[in-house]
Structure formats: structure tokens, C-alpha cells
Design a protein around this motif. Sequence first.
Motif, PDB file in Angstrom:
ATOM      1  N   UNK A   1       0.811  -1.214   0.000  1.00 41.81           N
ATOM      2  CA  UNK A   1       0.000   0.000   0.000  1.00 41.81           C
ATOM      3  C   UNK A   1       0.849   1.269   0.000  1.00 41.81           C
ATOM      4  N   UNK A   2       1.988   1.225   0.672  1.00 40.59           N
ATOM      5  CA  UNK A   2       2.841   2.421   0.751  1.00 40.59           C
ATOM      6  C   UNK A   2       3.328   2.820  -0.641  1.00 40.59           C
ATOM      7  N   UNK A   3       3.782   1.854  -1.407  1.00 41.26           N
ATOM      8  CA  UNK A   3       4.282   2.191  -2.745  1.00 41.26           C
ATOM      9  C   UNK A   3       3.164   2.626  -3.675  1.00 41.26           C
ATOM     10  N   UNK A   4       1.989   2.081  -3.512  1.00 41.58           N
ATOM     11  CA  UNK A   4       0.867   2.496  -4.352  1.00 41.58           C
ATOM     12  C   UNK A   4       0.507   3.949  -4.056  1.00 41.58           C
ATOM     13  N   UNK A   5       0.478   4.328  -2.780  1.00 43.18           N
ATOM     14  CA  UNK A   5       0.145   5.708  -2.410  1.00 43.18           C
ATOM     15  C   UNK A   5       1.224   6.665  -2.909  1.00 43.18           C
ATOM     16  N   UNK A   6       2.503   6.294  -2.722  1.00 38.76           N
ATOM     17  CA  UNK A   6       3.585   7.162  -3.187  1.00 38.76           C
ATOM     18  C   UNK A   6       3.529   7.354  -4.692  1.00 38.76           C
ATOM     19  N   UNK A   7       3.291   6.287  -5.431  1.00 38.16           N
ATOM     20  CA  UNK A   7       3.246   6.409  -6.883  1.00 38.16           C
ATOM     21  C   UNK A   7       1.998   7.147  -7.325  1.00 38.16           C
ATOM     22  N   UNK A   8       0.904   7.025  -6.602  1.00 37.13           N
ATOM     23  CA  UNK A   8      -0.295   7.786  -6.939  1.00 37.13           C
ATOM     24  C   UNK A   8      -0.039   9.282  -6.783  1.00 37.13           C
ATOM     25  N   UNK A   9       0.657   9.660  -5.729  1.00 32.03           N
ATOM     26  CA  UNK A   9       1.015  11.076  -5.544  1.00 32.03           C
ATOM     27  C   UNK A   9       1.933  11.538  -6.664  1.00 32.03           C
ATOM     28  N   UNK A  10       2.901  10.705  -7.013  1.00 31.56           N
ATOM     29  CA  UNK A  10       3.845  11.048  -8.067  1.00 31.56           C
ATOM     30  C   UNK A  10       3.130  11.224  -9.411  1.00 31.56           C
ATOM     31  N   UNK A  11       2.258  10.306  -9.758  1.00 32.12           N
ATOM     32  CA  UNK A  11       1.527  10.395 -11.021  1.00 32.12           C
ATOM     33  C   UNK A  11       0.553  11.569 -10.981  1.00 32.12           C
ATOM     34  N   UNK A  12      -0.002  11.877  -9.820  1.00 34.67           N
ATOM     35  CA  UNK A  12      -0.884  13.041  -9.704  1.00 34.67           C
ATOM     36  C   UNK A  12      -0.126  14.336  -9.974  1.00 34.67           C
ATOM     37  N   UNK A  13       1.099  14.431  -9.489  1.00 33.56           N
ATOM     38  CA  UNK A  13       1.907  15.624  -9.768  1.00 33.56           C
ATOM     39  C   UNK A  13       2.208  15.712 -11.267  1.00 33.56           C
ATOM     40  N   UNK A  14       2.514  14.571 -11.885  1.00 33.14           N
ATOM     41  CA  UNK A  14       2.720  14.559 -13.336  1.00 33.14           C
ATOM     42  C   UNK A  14       1.456  14.999 -14.076  1.00 33.14           C
ATOM     43  N   UNK A  15       0.325  14.501 -13.635  1.00 34.52           N
ATOM     44  CA  UNK A  15      -0.940  14.858 -14.275  1.00 34.52           C
ATOM     45  C   UNK A  15      -1.233  16.352 -14.107  1.00 34.52           C
ATOM     46  N   UNK A  16      -0.937  16.889 -12.948  1.00 32.56           N
ATOM     47  CA  UNK A  16      -1.129  18.330 -12.746  1.00 32.56           C
ATOM     48  C   UNK A  16      -0.230  19.138 -13.670  1.00 32.56           C
ATOM     49  N   UNK A  17       0.993  18.672 -13.868  1.00 35.30           N
ATOM     50  CA  UNK A  17       1.914  19.366 -14.772  1.00 35.30           C
ATOM     51  C   UNK A  17       1.424  19.354 -16.202  1.00 35.30           C
ATOM     52  N   UNK A  18       0.966  18.212 -16.677  1.00 35.87           N
ATOM     53  CA  UNK A  18       0.472  18.132 -18.048  1.00 35.87           C
ATOM     54  C   UNK A  18      -0.847  18.887 -18.188  1.00 35.87           C
ATOM     55  N   UNK A  19      -1.692  18.879 -17.160  1.00 36.99           N
ATOM     56  CA  UNK A  19      -2.930  19.654 -17.181  1.00 36.99           C
ATOM     57  C   UNK A  19      -2.642  21.151 -17.238  1.00 36.99           C
ATOM     58  N   UNK A  20      -1.655  21.591 -16.463  1.00 34.18           N
ATOM     59  CA  UNK A  20      -1.263  23.001 -16.486  1.00 34.18           C
ATOM     60  C   UNK A  20      -0.769  23.394 -17.878  1.00 34.18           C
ATOM     61  N   UNK A  21       0.071  22.559 -18.492  1.00 32.03           N
ATOM     62  CA  UNK A  21       0.580  22.857 -19.837  1.00 32.03           C
ATOM     63  C   UNK A  21      -0.563  22.879 -20.844  1.00 32.03           C
ATOM     64  N   UNK A  22      -1.522  21.990 -20.690  1.00 29.27           N
ATOM     65  CA  UNK A  22      -2.654  21.946 -21.607  1.00 29.27           C
ATOM     66  C   UNK A  22      -3.550  23.165 -21.439  1.00 29.27           C
ATOM     67  N   UNK A  23      -3.805  23.568 -20.194  1.00 24.23           N
ATOM     68  CA  UNK A  23      -4.678  24.723 -19.933  1.00 24.23           C
ATOM     69  C   UNK A  23      -4.050  26.038 -20.400  1.00 24.23           C
ATOM     70  N   UNK A  24      -2.734  26.140 -20.364  1.00 24.63           N
ATOM     71  CA  UNK A  24      -2.040  27.338 -20.822  1.00 24.63           C
ATOM     72  C   UNK A  24      -1.791  27.339 -22.329  1.00 24.63           C
ATOM     73  N   UNK A  25      -2.329  26.342 -23.027  1.00 20.79           N
ATOM     74  CA  UNK A  25      -2.178  26.183 -24.474  1.00 20.79           C
ATOM     75  C   UNK A  25      -0.725  26.075 -24.908  1.00 20.79           C
ATOM     76  N   UNK A  26       0.086  25.515 -24.054  1.00 16.44           N
ATOM     77  CA  UNK A  26       1.488  25.302 -24.397  1.00 16.44           C
ATOM     78  C   UNK A  26       1.613  24.158 -25.392  1.00 16.44           C
ATOM     79  N   UNK A  27       0.731  23.185 -25.322  1.00 14.99           N
ATOM     80  CA  UNK A  27       0.803  22.022 -26.179  1.00 14.99           C
ATOM     81  C   UNK A  27       0.159  22.244 -27.534  1.00 14.99           C
ATOM     82  N   UNK A  28      -0.406  23.418 -27.762  1.00 15.00           N
ATOM     83  CA  UNK A  28      -1.033  23.715 -29.052  1.00 15.00           C
ATOM     84  C   UNK A  28       0.053  24.190 -30.004  1.00 15.00           C
ATOM     85  N   UNK A  29       0.180  23.531 -31.150  1.00 15.31           N
ATOM     86  CA  UNK A  29       1.275  23.830 -32.063  1.00 15.31           C
ATOM     87  C   UNK A  29       1.020  25.075 -32.887  1.00 15.31           C
ATOM     88  N   UNK A  30      -0.215  25.383 -33.248  1.00 19.08           N
ATOM     89  CA  UNK A  30      -0.490  26.520 -34.129  1.00 19.08           C
ATOM     90  C   UNK A  30      -0.605  27.809 -33.367  1.00 19.08           C
TER      91      UNK A  30
END
Length: 125
Positions: A96-125
Amino acid sequence: MTGYLGSYTTLGLLLLASLLFFVTAFSANRVLRPARPAEPPGKRASYECGLDPVGGDWAQAQIRYYVYAYLYVLFAVEAVFLFPWAVIFNRRGYGLVTVVEMAIFVAVLALGILYAWRKNILRWT
């Protein structure tokens, strides 16, 4: 050489030999070089695959290339941390400890990609 300081003596001799080689190489370079080197025409011109340079020497690149490269490196390096977790996940006592730690880690990654998406950084045009 044996004993406690034997390995340090070997290291010291190796460092001394490398220093002697360094000094000898640079001294030979200074002695053997021409006194007044020639300056052939075009020596300081920029070289582009054997062709004459076209245009100026100032080229601007758009910032989006650097942002994509930065995001790729960021997420690629963070993805590397998933592999050790996957290796030890199945070991006894890491449940359970490793699952919780990795869930937090993946959540931080998801927040980073969500932030980039919301700021239209990932839009090429």
C-alpha cells in the motif's frame, strides 16, 4: 605495493605520470608550433557543408520548440522513476505504501500536463 597506503601510492604515481604527460605535451606543442601561423583567406568564415554561407549569422528559433523539448525531457526523466517502482511493487512489504507514493507522483505529473494543456502550451499553431 601492499598495505593500507599501497593503493594511495599507486594513485599518486598515476596522477604524477598524468601530470608529467600533460606538461610534456603542452611543452612540445609550444616548441614545435610555427612562430607566426599563416592566416589563409576564408579561415574565419563560417562553414556550411562546403557551401558559401547564405544570409546572416543571426537566426531566431521560436520558443515553442524549446518548450516542447523541455516538456519531453521533464516527463521522460520522470517516467524513468516509474521503472524502479514497478520492479519493487511486487515485493513483500511494499504494498500500500508504494501504491500511495506512486499515486502522488503520477498526480503531480498529471497536474503538470494539465497546467501545460490549460495554458495552451501544447497547441502547435
